[in-house]
Design an enzyme around this catalytic site. Structure first.
Site, mmCIF file in Angstrom:
data_model
loop_
_atom_site.group_PDB
_atom_site.id
_atom_site.type_symbol
_atom_site.label_atom_id
_atom_site.label_comp_id
_atom_site.label_asym_id
_atom_site.label_seq_id
_atom_site.Cartn_x
_atom_site.Cartn_y
_atom_site.Cartn_z
ATOM 1 N N ARG A 141 -35.568 -34.296 -0.727
ATOM 2 C CA ARG A 141 -36.885 -33.670 -0.820
ATOM 3 C C ARG A 141 -36.883 -32.309 -0.105
ATOM 4 O O ARG A 141 -35.840 -31.807 0.313
ATOM 5 C CB ARG A 141 -37.938 -34.588 -0.214
ATOM 6 N N ASP A 142 -38.044 -31.732 0.062
ATOM 7 C CA ASP A 142 -38.154 -30.436 0.731
ATOM 8 C C ASP A 142 -38.179 -30.637 2.244
ATOM 9 O O ASP A 142 -39.178 -30.407 2.911
ATOM 10 C CB ASP A 142 -39.406 -29.692 0.245
ATOM 11 N N GLU A 143 -37.042 -31.056 2.786
ATOM 12 C CA GLU A 143 -36.902 -31.249 4.228
ATOM 13 C C GLU A 143 -35.444 -31.017 4.602
ATOM 14 O O GLU A 143 -35.065 -29.919 4.963
ATOM 15 C CB GLU A 143 -37.394 -32.644 4.633
ATOM 16 N N TRP A 162 -36.617 -37.659 20.503
ATOM 17 C CA TRP A 162 -36.069 -36.599 19.649
ATOM 18 C C TRP A 162 -35.397 -35.548 20.535
ATOM 19 O O TRP A 162 -34.192 -35.323 20.430
ATOM 20 C CB TRP A 162 -37.188 -35.999 18.795
ATOM 21 N N HIS A 213 -31.863 -42.371 4.043
ATOM 22 C CA HIS A 213 -32.260 -42.011 5.396
ATOM 23 C C HIS A 213 -31.467 -42.911 6.339
ATOM 24 O O HIS A 213 -31.641 -44.117 6.316
ATOM 25 C CB HIS A 213 -33.755 -42.295 5.559
ATOM 26 N N GLU A 222 -35.814 -44.877 4.292
ATOM 27 C CA GLU A 222 -36.623 -44.339 5.377
ATOM 28 C C GLU A 222 -37.625 -45.376 5.885
ATOM 29 O O GLU A 222 -37.899 -45.454 7.088
ATOM 30 C CB GLU A 222 -37.375 -43.095 4.892
ATOM 31 N N ASP A 272 -31.931 -35.503 7.968
ATOM 32 C CA ASP A 272 -32.723 -36.718 7.854
ATOM 33 C C ASP A 272 -32.618 -37.315 6.463
ATOM 34 O O ASP A 272 -32.530 -38.521 6.286
ATOM 35 C CB ASP A 272 -34.186 -36.437 8.197
ATOM 36 N N ASP A 329 -33.326 -38.792 14.667
ATOM 37 C CA ASP A 329 -32.466 -39.531 13.742
ATOM 38 C C ASP A 329 -31.018 -39.501 14.219
ATOM 39 O O ASP A 329 -30.297 -40.504 14.184
ATOM 40 C CB ASP A 329 -32.553 -38.939 12.336
ATOM 41 N N PRO A 339 0.831 -1.211 0.000
ATOM 42 C CA PRO A 339 0.000 0.000 0.000
ATOM 43 C C PRO A 339 0.857 1.249 0.000
ATOM 44 O O PRO A 339 2.075 1.176 0.182
ATOM 45 C CB PRO A 339 -0.796 -0.138 1.311
#
Length: 897
Positions: free
Chosen positions: A502-504, A562, A794, A773, A498, A511, A177
């Site tokens: 998919r949409d998860e 869980w 899964h 799963e 998990d 798990d 610099p």
């Protein structure tokens, strides 16, 4: 010279010890070699670590003989030269201890951005001292918000209701610099975080090999940052530092059904970056994000983990991250008022590309698309080389399996679009892969004007070191083990998810707790889980409830089995790695969870709520995945008792006698209430299901006088089902360990080797390459199970891997961290041999056994600084030290066949 000790005498002793050791005759080193495999916070030479008291570990060299440590000495210095000269920043002195794992640094508080050099030597039981180890290092990062001069910046205002284009950022700077002409760069460190996911670029070169960094946390509670050594990327004169930031978990779609939406953590993605350049004269130059940086959008039109990525080459920005680029049309950045939350260095490996898979088959679909089979269900994306004309598009879709007609099976993806799109800017051939998405798939379809020249599947997951392996004489069991590992790799992507397709794709706690011991046997997951447990604590309610997913989104209540992950997972990490810090970090949260259960119980019986034994097969008229014959109150109360027991044990490890007594008493009271409510005088457990018995037996809730009777009922149920299981997520993880505990591994082997539905080898026979799963996600006879919840990747049922390692392989810890090891392989079924290894904190444990006729032979390898209890099938038992041990015995009649 800087020497720090807790006392002057100790400091003098430490220095004299070092000088004398350097002058000792070689004969005094006989019998013990220098320590090896030095690690700090479980990493080799970590860069930018966060703890103020890092944990140091080493292993004793494997000489083939019984080597054990009686004492150690650790020294730390600011430089290699100081270390060699004895100018120590910290000297532990000679510590009488056999500990070589998780030794806490005890010197002054580390400084930010400081490189530390350290080494260790050890004494054996005869008093022989080793040479010093090779020198290892660790480097601290930015330890507090005051160490950051960078500010959060965001791009031009956009429509955040839609999937947003990725934002490109850039700034220019000179080396050296102004005012430092002629000075040379000694080091350069880049510290980066994002609300979103980023790629870094310097002078046209990508920074690092990380993907989806900085990863997923509750961004409104804490942020992670990464540190990069970019010294070699800088050049004299003009330099450009640039970033691309995509939606990621911060702004992308998350959840499913009515909860499926974007922007869980805020409306805008943002960037925080700080480049610290240190010159040889000691001066520093900091390049940090502020409103003077420039930004604009480019070819990444949208990027989303669920929906995929759209890339429009017509919008490419040229050499945007290189010097000399004309940035006309770029906008100044906006400062973002992000929540002032802790900034923590990432403590485990990032997502990386690990391998590529070539197609094993290619077919044409009815619409003319090419469908590629990569032979393995996995996670990542497709990289392809394809030609096209200006304006042409290439569309890729992904699936785990196919319909009978050969088309992609996408019913189980739900709202996730799982589609990547590339738009050509001009005629020609391109090579392309996405930036900020991932897919779970085995099959990919490609719609294009021309057949691609090459298509490869890029396997991606969090970088975790392999820890173990097991191979047997049965090819189907070996495929099962491969399926377990592939599901682990697919779902350990930043957090333990998990499913990946998919949409998860969420951090379901049930798990994780079911699978954690299997995960530990297969990969080094200590740092990975310690971080995720931080997410879980962040998500804990003020009332003590742990959520069902972490990082938490909208779920407020906790389900039994869980929420208990907040207690079970820390205890498992402690048992396998022997480091009590995980218990210290989680102890108050563990207690709060148990206290909540006590407050919200009715005479210590938990409510009839939660998920029960999810996806169990014990109720013929089941109306849904959680409708089973095992009473939910029984499941919840059993886990309540178990959690209280683990908290009592944790209190004992942490030397909290008062809490130990309190939670031991609570455990006994819950145990008594469970027996009164759920166990008959004849030993029947309510529900009369396999899961009911394994919970009661596995958690020690059955009175001793009834254990044999209850065990008989469990076996009777398995026999009545023609040697099949009926357990769901909760019961399956405990089934095989309980059969081992009650001495019925003969039954366990029959379950393991069962090839018809339901069972582990059933899916293998159906062509599975990962865990499913559902026990019947697909069958040749009946086709697919219900599409909305039917993942083919899964890991929960892969929890059988724990039993494979501990019983078939015969390797399990007797003391935390495998300081003492149980080696007890149990042959059975049609298995004639098994080879197993596990890399515990002290080194590699191996077993290699085979059966020939009625003769059993075993070769066992015990690592240095440990001991093992070896048990043979004929009942012989002995305690041995490290080294190679060989055994032969005659199999009892009950163990043959």
């Amino acid at each position: 010279m800087i020497i720090w000790k807790s006392s002057l005498l100790a400091g003098i002793t430490g220095v004299v010890l070092w000088v004398n050791a350097a002058c000792l005759a070689p004969s005094l080193h006989a019998g013990v070699d220098a320590p090896v495999h030095l690690r700090c916070e479980g990493q080799e030479g970590p860069l930018g670590i966060y703890p103020r008291s890092p944990r140091l570990s080493w292993q004793l060299a494997d000489t083939g003989s019984d080597v054990r440590q009686s004492a150690y000495q650790v020294v730390v210095a600011y430089s290699r030269e100081n270390l060699d000269k004895g100018h120590f920043w910290w000297d532990s002195g000679k510590v009488i201890s056999d500990q070589s794992v998780g030794v806490v640094y005890g010197g002054p508080e580390p400084e930010a951005r400081q490189l530390y050099f350290w080494k260790v030597r050890v004494w054996d039981r005869s008093g022989n001292v080793s040479d010093w180890s090779e020198v290892a290092t660790w480097e601290t990062g930015l330890l507090g918000r005051g160490d950051w001069s960078a500010r959060w910046i965001t791009g031009h205002e956009r429509d955040t209701a839609q999937s947003m284009p990725a934002v490109y950022y850039r700034t220019q700077f000179n080396i050296p610099p102004a005012g430092q002409e002629g000075d040379k760069v000694e080091s350069a460190r880049l510290y980066v975080s994002a609300r979103g996911v980023f790629e870094g670029w310097i002078n046209g070169q990508r920074v690092g090999e990380d993907y989806f960094a900085p990863g997923w946390t509750d961004y409104n509670i804490r942020n992670q940052y990464l540190t990069y050594d970019v010294t070699d990327a800088l050049r004299k004169g003009e330099n450009v530092l640039g970033f691309i930031v995509g939606d990621g978990w911060h702004n992308g779609y998350l959840m499913w059904g009515k909860h499926h939406r974007k922007n869980w953590y805020g409306e805008d993605t943002a960037l925080l970056a700080q480049l610290v350049i240190r010159y040889q004269d000691g001066n520093e130059h900091i390049v940090a994000t502020d409103e003077n940086w420039l930004n604009r959008t480019g070819p990444i039109v949208s990027s989303d983990f669920y929906d995929g990525e759209t890339y429009d080459a017509r919008l490419e920005l040229g050499n945007w991250s290189e010097p000399g680029y004309d940035a006309e049309g770029w906008w100044p950045c906006r400062l973002l008022q992000a929540p002032q939350v802790p900034m923590e260095a990432k403590r485990f490996g990032t997502v990386r590309q690990h391998e590529t898979l070539k197609p094993v088959a290619v077919t044409r679909g009815e619409k003319g698309e090419w469908i590629y089979d990569f032979g393995q269900n996995m996670v990542g994306w497709v990289k392809l080389r394809v030609s096209g004309e200006e304006g042409d598009s290439v569309i890729l879709r992904f699936a785990e399996t196919l319909h009978p007609d050969g088309s992609l099976y996408t019913d189980n993806l739900r709202k996730a679009k799982v589609t990547d799109t590339y738009h050509f800017a001009r005629a020609g051939t391109v090579e392309w892969e996405p930036h900020f998405t991932f897919h779970g798939f085995r099959y990919a379809s490609v719609w294009a004007a021309h057949e691609p020249e090459s298509v490869e599947a890029v396997v991606m997951h969090t970088q975790l070191q392999p820890a173990g392996s097991i191979e047997t004489s049965n090819p189907l069991v070996n495929r099962l083990q491969q399926n377990i590992v592939w599901s682990l790799r697919s779902n350990f992507l930043e957090i333990p998810t998990d499913c990946p397709q998919r949409d998860e794709r969420l951090g379901w706690t049930g798990d994780a707790q079911v699978f954690i011991r299997t995960a530990i046997y297969n990969r080094d997951v200590k740092n990975f889980f310690e971080k995720w447990l931080t997410d879980l604590r962040d998500a804990q309610g003020k009332d003590g409830q742990f959520p069902n997913i972490a990082p938490r989104l909208n779920q407020k209540s906790s389900a039994a089995g869980w929420g208990d992950a907040g207690v079970i997972c820390p205890w498992a990490i402690y048992q396998f790695y022997g480091d009590r810090r995980v218990l210290e970090e989680n102890y108050e949260a563990m207690k709060a969870w148990v206290d909540f259960q006590e407050r919200s119980s009715d005479n210590l019986i938990r409510p009839e709520s939660g998920f029960g034994d999810w996806l169990a097969l014990d109720k013929e008229d089941s109306r849904g995945p959680g409708d089973t014959a095992t009473p939910r109150a029984l499941v919840a109360t059993a886990f309540f008792a178990h959690a209280a027991d683990l908290v009592a044990r944790t209190a004992e490890v942490l030397e909290n006698e008062r809490d130990k007594q309190h939670y031991s008493d609570l455990h006994e009271r819950v145990r008594t209430a469970f027996q009164k409510e759920f166990i008959s005088q004849g030993g029947r457990v309510s529900g009369d299901t396999q899961t009911a018995y394994v919970l009661a037996l596995g958690f020690g809730l059955v009175p001793e006088r009834l254990r044999e009777t209850a065990s008989g009922y469990l076996v009777d149920d398995i026999r009545a089902r023609d040697w099949h299981l009926s357990t769901g997520f909760i019961g399956t993880g405990l089934l095989m360990p309980v059969l081992n505990e009650i001495g019925r591994n003969d039954v366990a082997y029959r379950l393991l080797l069962q090839e018809t539905y339901p069972g582990w080898l059933y899916s293998v026979r159906q062509g599975a390459t990962t865990m499913w799963e559902r026990w019947n996600s697909y069958s040749h006879e009946n086709g697919f199970a219900r599409g909305g919840m039917n993942s083919f990747n899964h890991y929960a049922y892969g929890a059988v891997g724990q039993w494979l390692y501990a019983v078939v392989g015969g390797i399990s810890p007797l003391d935390p961290g495998f300081k003492s090891i149980l080696i007890r392989p149990v042959p059975g079924g049609d298995l004639t041999w098994a080879k197993t290894h596990y890399d515990c904190p002290y080194g590699r444990i191996e077993t290699d056994w085979k059966v020939e006729g009625d003769t059993f032979t075993l070769k066992a390898i015990v690592p240095p600084n440990t001991s093992a209890v070896v048990e043979l099938p004929d009942g012989r038992r002995e305690t041995v030290g490290s080294g190679v041990h060989n055994y032969t015995c005659t199999l009892p009649a009950a163990s043959r066949g």
